[in-house]
Write an enzyme that holds these catalytic residues in place. Structure first.
Site, PDB file in Angstrom:
ATOM      1  N   HIS A 232      46.627  42.656  46.584  1.00 41.07           N
ATOM      2  CA  HIS A 232      45.850  41.708  45.777  1.00 41.07           C
ATOM      3  C   HIS A 232      44.812  42.394  44.883  1.00 41.07           C
ATOM      4  CE1 HIS A 232      43.047  37.898  46.051  1.00 41.07           C
ATOM      5  NE2 HIS A 232      43.135  38.372  44.837  1.00 41.07           N
TER       6      HIS A 232
ATOM      7  N   HIS B 179      41.437  42.799  40.240  1.00 43.60           N
ATOM      8  CA  HIS B 179      42.796  43.165  40.668  1.00 43.60           C
ATOM      9  C   HIS B 179      43.244  44.476  40.028  1.00 43.60           C
ATOM     10  CE1 HIS B 179      42.848  38.525  40.511  1.00 43.60           C
ATOM     11  NE2 HIS B 179      42.556  38.888  41.738  1.00 43.60           N
TER      12      HIS B 179
ATOM     13  N   GLU C   3      38.740  31.587  43.688  1.00 45.80           N
ATOM     14  CA  GLU C   3      38.363  32.585  44.697  1.00 45.80           C
ATOM     15  C   GLU C   3      36.844  32.802  44.798  1.00 45.80           C
ATOM     16  OE1 GLU C   3      41.495  35.691  45.662  1.00 45.80           O
ATOM     17  OE2 GLU C   3      41.299  35.843  43.467  1.00 45.80           O
TER      18      GLU C   3
HETATM   19 ZN   LIG Z   1      41.973  37.687  43.298  1.00 44.55          ZN
END
Ligand SMILES: [Zn+2]
Length: 250
Positions: A167, A98, A77
């Site tokens: 998320h 998160h 990411e």
């Molecule tokens: Zn993430």
């Protein structure tokens, strides 16, 4: 010590603080823009923040490609960071994590996450929610290419934090110290708001004037008040030896 070395040490401290304060676990990451080249940034290779050392720092361009010959595995990411740096020239540091306590506010449409406690003021008056499905349909919810990173940055716009539906969150600031502080207090503010809703009654958020008053006070990156938290957290996570304090700016 050279500026780059200091920045890398600060990035290690930032990683370890986020782990110790339970903002990140095996996942989640923090980055800092290269002070010598605004078109690249530093971030750890794919590794849990708790374990990051100066040798684990890599340099990436804003599209997420490694600079030079480093071919170690990278965070999937990383495009969150590149997308935000590309869209926000004022941003020097980015966190993605998160933290569980913020998740309900990205899922439940009716309740906005806004500052309710003084230390939550850093997240700003408005926290937008980015839903990856709006533009990209059914995905695995991860920001896995630069188009998704740019789309997230568009929703973040000029705000400090964006929630990511189902998320986590992305936070952006003008310094590592500030983005870490904001990321530590973001879940705490969310917890206070969740608890207040359980207690019942109307929720009283911080007013825009109160948020502005907090930001006017001595909370610049190297002020005594800000440094106090950074120094405390760095020592708490065993990184006191990596601290360097530039001149206090008040
Ligand atoms: Zn993430």
């Amino acid at each position: 010590m050279k500026a780059i070395e200091r920045v890398k040490n600060d990035l290690v401290i930032a990683n370890r603080i986020l782990a110790r304060e339970e903002v990140a676990d095996a996942y989640g990451h923090v980055s800092v823009r290269n002070p010598d080249n605004p078109h690249t940034f530093f971030i750890a290779r794919s590794l849990a923040p708790e374990l990051v050392t100066p040798e684990d720092i890599v340099e990436l361009d804003l599209e997420g490609n490694p600079v030079g010959s480093d071919n170690r595995p990278l965070y999937l990411e990383r495009f969150i960071h590149g997308g935000i740096y590309e869209g926000r020239r004022d941003v020097t540091a980015v966190v993605h994590a998160h933290a569980e306590d913020v998740l309900p506010f990205g899922i439940a449409n009716g309740t906005q996450l806004r500052p309710v406690v003084h230390s939550g003021s850093f997240i700003g008056a408005h926290v937008p929610v980015w839903d990856i499905a709006e533009r990209f349909g059914d995905t695995n919810l991860l920001v896995s290419n630069i188009a998704q990173g740019r789309d997230l940055a568009k929703t973040l716009a000029g705000n400090n934090v964006a929630l990511m539906r189902g998320h986590g969150f992305a936070a952006a600031s003008r310094s590592l110290i500030e983005v870490v502080r904001m990321s530590v207090y973001l879940p705490r503010n969310a917890r206070a708001l969740l608890s207040a809703r359980l207690v019942g009654g109307d929720i009283k958020y911080l007013s825009e004037g109160e948020i502005a008053a907090r930001n006017r006070e001595a909370y610049s990156p190297y002020s005594t008040a800000t440094w106090r938290a950074w120094e405390y957290w760095a020592n708490k996570c065993g990184c006191g030896n990596l601290l360097t304090r530039p001149e206090a700016t008040k």
